[in-house]
Design a protein around this motif. Structure first.
Motif, PDB file in Angstrom:
ATOM      1  N   ALA A 179      -3.650   4.057  -9.755  1.00  0.00           N
ATOM      2  CA  ALA A 179      -3.890   3.800  -8.333  1.00  0.00           C
ATOM      3  C   ALA A 179      -4.820   2.607  -8.151  1.00  0.00           C
ATOM      4  O   ALA A 179      -4.648   1.775  -7.241  1.00  0.00           O
ATOM      5  CB  ALA A 179      -4.487   5.040  -7.670  1.00  0.00           C
ATOM      6  N   ARG A 180      -5.817   2.499  -9.013  1.00  0.00           N
ATOM      7  CA  ARG A 180      -6.755   1.377  -8.923  1.00  0.00           C
ATOM      8  C   ARG A 180      -6.054   0.043  -9.201  1.00  0.00           C
ATOM      9  O   ARG A 180      -6.292  -0.955  -8.513  1.00  0.00           O
ATOM     10  CB  ARG A 180      -7.909   1.586  -9.898  1.00  0.00           C
ATOM     11  N   ALA A 181      -5.164   0.047 -10.203  1.00  0.00           N
ATOM     12  CA  ALA A 181      -4.431  -1.177 -10.543  1.00  0.00           C
ATOM     13  C   ALA A 181      -3.473  -1.557  -9.411  1.00  0.00           C
ATOM     14  O   ALA A 181      -3.309  -2.740  -9.081  1.00  0.00           O
ATOM     15  CB  ALA A 181      -3.670  -0.983 -11.843  1.00  0.00           C
ATOM     16  N   ILE A 182      -2.856  -0.549  -8.797  1.00  0.00           N
ATOM     17  CA  ILE A 182      -1.945  -0.801  -7.684  1.00  0.00           C
ATOM     18  C   ILE A 182      -2.697  -1.408  -6.506  1.00  0.00           C
ATOM     19  O   ILE A 182      -2.241  -2.364  -5.878  1.00  0.00           O
ATOM     20  CB  ILE A 182      -1.243   0.498  -7.255  1.00  0.00           C
ATOM     21  N   ALA A 183      -3.874  -0.841  -6.215  1.00  0.00           N
ATOM     22  CA  ALA A 183      -4.682  -1.342  -5.108  1.00  0.00           C
ATOM     23  C   ALA A 183      -5.060  -2.800  -5.331  1.00  0.00           C
ATOM     24  O   ALA A 183      -5.022  -3.623  -4.407  1.00  0.00           O
ATOM     25  CB  ALA A 183      -5.935  -0.477  -4.954  1.00  0.00           C
ATOM     26  N   LYS A 184      -5.404  -3.138  -6.560  1.00  0.00           N
ATOM     27  CA  LYS A 184      -5.772  -4.518  -6.886  1.00  0.00           C
ATOM     28  C   LYS A 184      -4.573  -5.443  -6.724  1.00  0.00           C
ATOM     29  O   LYS A 184      -4.684  -6.548  -6.183  1.00  0.00           O
ATOM     30  CB  LYS A 184      -6.303  -4.582  -8.314  1.00  0.00           C
ATOM     31  N   THR A 185      -3.410  -4.971  -7.146  1.00  0.00           N
ATOM     32  CA  THR A 185      -2.191  -5.770  -7.035  1.00  0.00           C
ATOM     33  C   THR A 185      -1.796  -5.976  -5.575  1.00  0.00           C
ATOM     34  O   THR A 185      -1.385  -7.071  -5.178  1.00  0.00           O
ATOM     35  CB  THR A 185      -1.028  -5.077  -7.783  1.00  0.00           C
ATOM     36  N   MET A 186      -1.951  -4.929  -4.766  1.00  0.00           N
ATOM     37  CA  MET A 186      -1.535  -4.979  -3.362  1.00  0.00           C
ATOM     38  C   MET A 186      -2.580  -5.633  -2.465  1.00  0.00           C
ATOM     39  O   MET A 186      -2.307  -5.960  -1.321  1.00  0.00           O
ATOM     40  CB  MET A 186      -1.266  -3.556  -2.855  1.00  0.00           C
ATOM     41  N   GLY A 187      -3.797  -5.817  -2.999  1.00  0.00           N
ATOM     42  CA  GLY A 187      -4.860  -6.426  -2.196  1.00  0.00           C
ATOM     43  C   GLY A 187      -5.411  -5.503  -1.138  1.00  0.00           C
ATOM     44  O   GLY A 187      -5.691  -5.900   0.003  1.00  0.00           O
ATOM     45  N   CYS A 188      -5.570  -4.225  -1.491  1.00  0.00           N
ATOM     46  CA  CYS A 188      -6.102  -3.246  -0.544  1.00  0.00           C
ATOM     47  C   CYS A 188      -7.069  -2.324  -1.276  1.00  0.00           C
ATOM     48  O   CYS A 188      -7.238  -2.413  -2.494  1.00  0.00           O
ATOM     49  CB  CYS A 188      -4.966  -2.431   0.088  1.00  0.00           C
ATOM     50  N   SER A 189      -7.688  -1.413  -0.529  1.00  0.00           N
ATOM     51  CA  SER A 189      -8.587  -0.455  -1.165  1.00  0.00           C
ATOM     52  C   SER A 189      -7.757   0.645  -1.816  1.00  0.00           C
ATOM     53  O   SER A 189      -6.555   0.795  -1.546  1.00  0.00           O
ATOM     54  CB  SER A 189      -9.535   0.157  -0.129  1.00  0.00           C
ATOM     55  N   ILE A 190      -8.395   1.430  -2.647  1.00  0.00           N
ATOM     56  CA  ILE A 190      -7.685   2.482  -3.380  1.00  0.00           C
ATOM     57  C   ILE A 190      -7.325   3.668  -2.489  1.00  0.00           C
ATOM     58  O   ILE A 190      -6.358   4.386  -2.761  1.00  0.00           O
ATOM     59  CB  ILE A 190      -8.529   2.958  -4.592  1.00  0.00           C
ATOM     60  N   THR A 191      -8.064   3.864  -1.376  1.00  0.00           N
ATOM     61  CA  THR A 191      -7.851   5.040  -0.525  1.00  0.00           C
ATOM     62  C   THR A 191      -6.435   5.143   0.032  1.00  0.00           C
ATOM     63  O   THR A 191      -5.787   6.190  -0.104  1.00  0.00           O
ATOM     64  CB  THR A 191      -8.872   5.053   0.628  1.00  0.00           C
ATOM     65  N   PRO A 192      -5.888   4.082   0.668  1.00  0.00           N
ATOM     66  CA  PRO A 192      -4.513   4.201   1.181  1.00  0.00           C
ATOM     67  C   PRO A 192      -3.476   4.359   0.077  1.00  0.00           C
ATOM     68  O   PRO A 192      -2.453   5.007   0.280  1.00  0.00           O
ATOM     69  CB  PRO A 192      -4.314   2.897   1.962  1.00  0.00           C
ATOM     70  N   VAL A 193      -3.746   3.793  -1.089  1.00  0.00           N
ATOM     71  CA  VAL A 193      -2.818   3.938  -2.217  1.00  0.00           C
ATOM     72  C   VAL A 193      -2.749   5.399  -2.648  1.00  0.00           C
ATOM     73  O   VAL A 193      -1.667   5.955  -2.862  1.00  0.00           O
ATOM     74  CB  VAL A 193      -3.249   3.046  -3.407  1.00  0.00           C
ATOM     75  N   LEU A 194      -3.907   6.021  -2.759  1.00  0.00           N
ATOM     76  CA  LEU A 194      -3.955   7.435  -3.128  1.00  0.00           C
ATOM     77  C   LEU A 194      -3.246   8.296  -2.091  1.00  0.00           C
ATOM     78  O   LEU A 194      -2.568   9.273  -2.424  1.00  0.00           O
ATOM     79  CB  LEU A 194      -5.409   7.885  -3.287  1.00  0.00           C
ATOM     80  N   LYS A 195      -3.420   7.921  -0.812  1.00  0.00           N
ATOM     81  CA  LYS A 195      -2.783   8.683   0.267  1.00  0.00           C
ATOM     82  C   LYS A 195      -1.267   8.592   0.162  1.00  0.00           C
ATOM     83  O   LYS A 195      -0.562   9.605   0.305  1.00  0.00           O
ATOM     84  CB  LYS A 195      -3.248   8.148   1.620  1.00  0.00           C
ATOM     85  N   ILE A 196      -0.733   7.389  -0.084  1.00  0.00           N
ATOM     86  CA  ILE A 196       0.712   7.203  -0.206  1.00  0.00           C
ATOM     87  C   ILE A 196       1.260   8.010  -1.388  1.00  0.00           C
ATOM     88  O   ILE A 196       2.287   8.676  -1.285  1.00  0.00           O
ATOM     89  CB  ILE A 196       1.033   5.705  -0.371  1.00  0.00           C
ATOM     90  N   ILE A 197       0.556   7.948  -2.501  1.00  0.00           N
ATOM     91  CA  ILE A 197       0.998   8.664  -3.709  1.00  0.00           C
ATOM     92  C   ILE A 197       0.961  10.171  -3.463  1.00  0.00           C
ATOM     93  O   ILE A 197       1.880  10.909  -3.855  1.00  0.00           O
ATOM     94  CB  ILE A 197       0.123   8.293  -4.922  1.00  0.00           C
ATOM     95  N   ARG A 198      -0.085  10.639  -2.816  1.00  0.00           N
ATOM     96  CA  ARG A 198      -0.222  12.074  -2.549  1.00  0.00           C
ATOM     97  C   ARG A 198       0.874  12.563  -1.599  1.00  0.00           C
ATOM     98  O   ARG A 198       1.468  13.628  -1.805  1.00  0.00           O
ATOM     99  CB  ARG A 198      -1.589  12.366  -1.950  1.00  0.00           C
ATOM    100  N   GLU A 199       1.148  11.794  -0.541  1.00  0.00           N
ATOM    101  CA  GLU A 199       2.183  12.177   0.404  1.00  0.00           C
ATOM    102  C   GLU A 199       3.554  12.220  -0.256  1.00  0.00           C
ATOM    103  O   GLU A 199       4.368  13.096   0.029  1.00  0.00           O
ATOM    104  CB  GLU A 199       2.193  11.215   1.598  1.00  0.00           C
ATOM    105  N   ALA A 200       3.819  11.242  -1.139  1.00  0.00           N
ATOM    106  CA  ALA A 200       5.098  11.205  -1.855  1.00  0.00           C
ATOM    107  C   ALA A 200       5.229  12.410  -2.771  1.00  0.00           C
ATOM    108  O   ALA A 200       6.299  13.004  -2.904  1.00  0.00           O
ATOM    109  CB  ALA A 200       5.201   9.915  -2.653  1.00  0.00           C
ATOM    110  N   SER A 201       4.114  12.805  -3.385  1.00  0.00           N
ATOM    111  CA  SER A 201       4.120  13.946  -4.299  1.00  0.00           C
ATOM    112  C   SER A 201       4.349  15.246  -3.527  1.00  0.00           C
ATOM    113  O   SER A 201       5.071  16.129  -3.978  1.00  0.00           O
ATOM    114  CB  SER A 201       2.794  14.014  -5.049  1.00  0.00           C
ATOM    115  N   ASP A 202       3.723  15.348  -2.322  1.00  0.00           N
ATOM    116  CA  ASP A 202       3.837  16.568  -1.509  1.00  0.00           C
ATOM    117  C   ASP A 202       5.259  16.753  -0.990  1.00  0.00           C
ATOM    118  O   ASP A 202       5.719  17.894  -0.817  1.00  0.00           O
ATOM    119  CB  ASP A 202       2.866  16.511  -0.333  1.00  0.00           C
ATOM    120  N   SER A 203       5.929  15.631  -0.709  1.00  0.00           N
ATOM    121  CA  SER A 203       7.266  15.710  -0.133  1.00  0.00           C
ATOM    122  C   SER A 203       8.362  15.804  -1.200  1.00  0.00           C
ATOM    123  O   SER A 203       9.526  15.997  -0.880  1.00  0.00           O
ATOM    124  CB  SER A 203       7.538  14.479   0.745  1.00  0.00           C
ATOM    125  N   ALA A 204       7.933  15.669  -2.457  1.00  0.00           N
ATOM    126  CA  ALA A 204       8.925  15.705  -3.558  1.00  0.00           C
ATOM    127  C   ALA A 204       9.472  17.108  -3.762  1.00  0.00           C
ATOM    128  O   ALA A 204       8.817  18.093  -3.498  1.00  0.00           O
ATOM    129  CB  ALA A 204       8.264  15.199  -4.827  1.00  0.00           C
TER     130      ALA A 204
END
Length: 204
Positions: A179-204
């Motif tokens: 998640a940290r590497a993704i945030a760095k690549t996307m140019g954003c903080s880690i919080t929204p990245v974690l939220k997206i990953i968590r939501e995707a996991s919950d809906s799986a």
């Protein structure tokens, strides 16, 4: 000497640092000494009155088998913040043969009929005031919403203000990036990245 319990509480660490609990203890000690009580203190630090997790408060109630004559507080709002909670606790104290005194609230002494009546009246007014504050807060929020003012967390955006591509986040996650590497690549903080990953996991 007759045993009495003193309860003190500060809602925040700032209150503790400013000496709130120590001032409460001084007031309780002065009253206890005037009545000839042997006082034992129970002290909660940085615990809101609304917080049900007040360790020392709970320990004090569990210690009623030691038969204290009375529980003493400096003010009623240090002890309880709702009328229902207050009356429930006072009933429990009464069942255990323990009175209640609030030093700075004149007449609050449940060992007397007049004191118990006054306590219920004051508690009712305190709860009414809190309900009015909540009502005004809700009304203000609804008025702001009607004017288009938004509340809550901002949309998921990058540092430059563009929206985060959720599919890109999940794609990078699928490639094994943290998640940290993704945030760095996307140019954003880690919080929204974690939220997206968590939501995707919950809906799986």
């Amino acid at each position: 000497m007759t045993l009495a319990f003193g309860y003190v509480r500060a809602s925040t660490l700032d209150e503790v640092k400013q000496g709130s609990n120590e001032r409460q203890k001084d007031e309780i000690l002065k009253y206890a000494h005037s009545k000839g009580y042997d006082i034992e203190f129970f002290e909660d630090k940085a615990k809101s009155g609304r917080n049900t997790q007040r360790p020392e408060f709970e320990r004090m109630l569990r210690s009623l088998d030691r038969k204290p004559k009375v529980i003493i507080v400096s003010k009623i709002d240090r002890f309880a913040r709702s009328l229902s909670d207050l009356l429930k606790t006072l009933e429990f104290l009464e069942q255990n043969g323990t009175g209640f005194v609030s030093v700075n609230d004149s007449g609050i002494d449940t060992t007397t009929p007049n004191g118990r009546l006054l306590l219920q009246i004051l508690g009712a007014f305190a709860e009414f005031e809190r309900n009015m504050i909540n009502y005004r807060t809700k009304a203000g929020r609804e008025q702001a919403l009607s004017k288009g003012i938004k509340f809550g967390r901002p949309s998921l955006k990058t540092m430059n203000g563009t929206f985060i591509d959720k599919r890109k986040v999940l794609e990078l996650k699928g490639k094994g990036l943290s998640a940290r590497a993704i945030a760095k690549t996307m140019g954003c903080s880690i919080t929204p990245v974690l939220k997206i990953i968590r939501e995707a996991s919950d809906s799986a």
